[in-house]
Write a protein that holds these residues in place. Structure first.
Motif, PDB file in Angstrom:
ATOM      1  N   LEU A  99      29.828  -2.929 -18.837  1.00  0.00           N
ATOM      2  CA  LEU A  99      30.057  -1.491 -18.837  1.00  0.00           C
ATOM      3  C   LEU A  99      30.797  -1.046 -17.574  1.00  0.00           C
ATOM      4  O   LEU A  99      31.669  -0.178 -17.621  1.00  0.00           O
ATOM      5  N   PRO A 138      24.835   1.740 -23.905  1.00  0.00           N
ATOM      6  CA  PRO A 138      25.988   0.987 -24.393  1.00  0.00           C
ATOM      7  C   PRO A 138      26.887   1.775 -25.349  1.00  0.00           C
ATOM      8  O   PRO A 138      27.906   1.266 -25.802  1.00  0.00           O
ATOM      9  N   ASN A 141      32.649   3.538 -24.064  1.00  0.00           N
ATOM     10  CA  ASN A 141      33.772   2.597 -23.902  1.00  0.00           C
ATOM     11  C   ASN A 141      34.070   1.773 -25.148  1.00  0.00           C
ATOM     12  O   ASN A 141      34.617   0.683 -25.047  1.00  0.00           O
ATOM     13  N   PHE A 143      32.147   0.024 -26.675  1.00  0.00           N
ATOM     14  CA  PHE A 143      31.515  -1.254 -26.339  1.00  0.00           C
ATOM     15  C   PHE A 143      30.698  -1.797 -27.493  1.00  0.00           C
ATOM     16  O   PHE A 143      30.003  -1.055 -28.186  1.00  0.00           O
TER      17      PHE A 143
END
Length: 305
Positions: A99, A138, A141, A143
């Motif tokens: 991250l 999480p 991004n 991700f």
């Protein structure tokens, strides 16, 4: 369509951001790294300035996604409570670093369930991943944690597409999760990707279990060992028992056009990384090479979903 994302697993020597420089030098537009030593429990400390430099270079070079491979020591379904606790802590650190770097994907080998049943191994892996996320967010991004298929060792979790799919299913409400498939692992675990007919049948099995859209990364590795051998030995692309035509089919398969293709083959001679990237790029059909590069993260997010 946007240009294919083709890259290599690269060293972070001298600072994690140097991998982005190296990716650009070898003609890669995606890459994979370890965020810490893959064979040590003690994690490396990432400097904030290095993380910022990594983000800057990737933006400048239009280099994405960034893929991080989890340490080989992590075994989230170990029968040993001590090992499992250390693995949860280590994987928590892996997520933190991913991250911080702005990585899109974190690849995980779920581990070995030796001494347990496969069902117990699946349960422990899912529970351990959930615990690893404590205190983290999480959902940023773009991700995702990617479960990687394995070479088919007897107690290795993820040795079939069905096992990868089952773990993803168990985690669907816990974490952003998808799959990373390895051509060498797929081949030596017994799936046929070498013949045209076999490749199509294997692709259909992926669709029926994991789902092609859930596959975000392919590790494009040739194999030293025979199909079904269960021996995880990577070889230079086109020099192993898989052969170059299988990679040509994969790179031009529209079902996987959203994926990043990253080689993890041995670098035995200078510029072997560059040569393998160039070979993979040469296998993409001209019509697939056409298209404008994606301009920003919003467009990137759309292109991989």
């Amino acid at each position: 369509m946007s240009k294919p994302r083709i890259g290599f697993h690269l060293s972070t020597a001298g600072g994690v951001f140097n991998a982005a420089e190296r990716a650009n030098q070898i003609g890669a537009n995606t890459f994979q790294i370890f965020s810490s030593s893959p064979r040590m429990w003690r994690p490396a400390r990432l400097e904030q300035v290095h993380c910022e430099r990594m983000r800057e270079l990737r933006k400048n070079y239009d280099c994405w996604p960034l893929v991080i491979h989890t340490s080989y020591l992590v075994n989230l379904c170990s029968q040993s409570e001590v090992v499992r606790a250390k693995s949860i802590s280590a994987f928590h650190g892996e997520i933190e670093r991913a991250l911080a770097l702005g990585a899109e994907y974190l690849v995980l080998h779920p581990g070995s369930w030796r001494g347990l049943t496969r069902e117990e191994g699946l349960r422990l892996a899912a529970e351990s991943i959930a615990k690893s996320l404590d205190g983290l967010n999480p959902q940023i991004n773009d991700f995702q944690i990617l479960i990687e298929n394995t070479a088919g060792a007897e107690f290795s979790l993820g040795s079939s597409f069905e096992q990868v799919a089952e773990l993803i299913h168990r985690l669907r409400n816990v974490a952003p999760v998808g799959a990373c498939l390895d051509t060498c692992h797929t081949h030596v675990s017994g799936y046929d990707i070498v013949t045209e007919k076999g490749y199509e049948e294997t692709a259909r099995q992926i669709e029926a279990t994991i789902g092609a859209k859930a596959v975000r990364v392919w590790h494009t590795n040739d194999a030293k060992a025979a199909r079904g051998s269960k021996l995880d030995r990577h070889e230079q692309i086109g020099r192993g028992t898989i052969g170059v035509e299988a990679f040509r089919r994969l790179l031009n398969d529209k079902r996987f056009a959203h994926c990043a293709f990253i080689a993890e083959v041995p670098v035995e001679q200078p510029n072997d990384d560059q040569k393998n990237v160039a070979l993979l790029k040469s296998l993409v059909h001209p019509t697939e090479k056409a298209g404008k590069p994606t301009a920003n993260r919003a467009n990137r997010k759309q292109s991989v979903k």
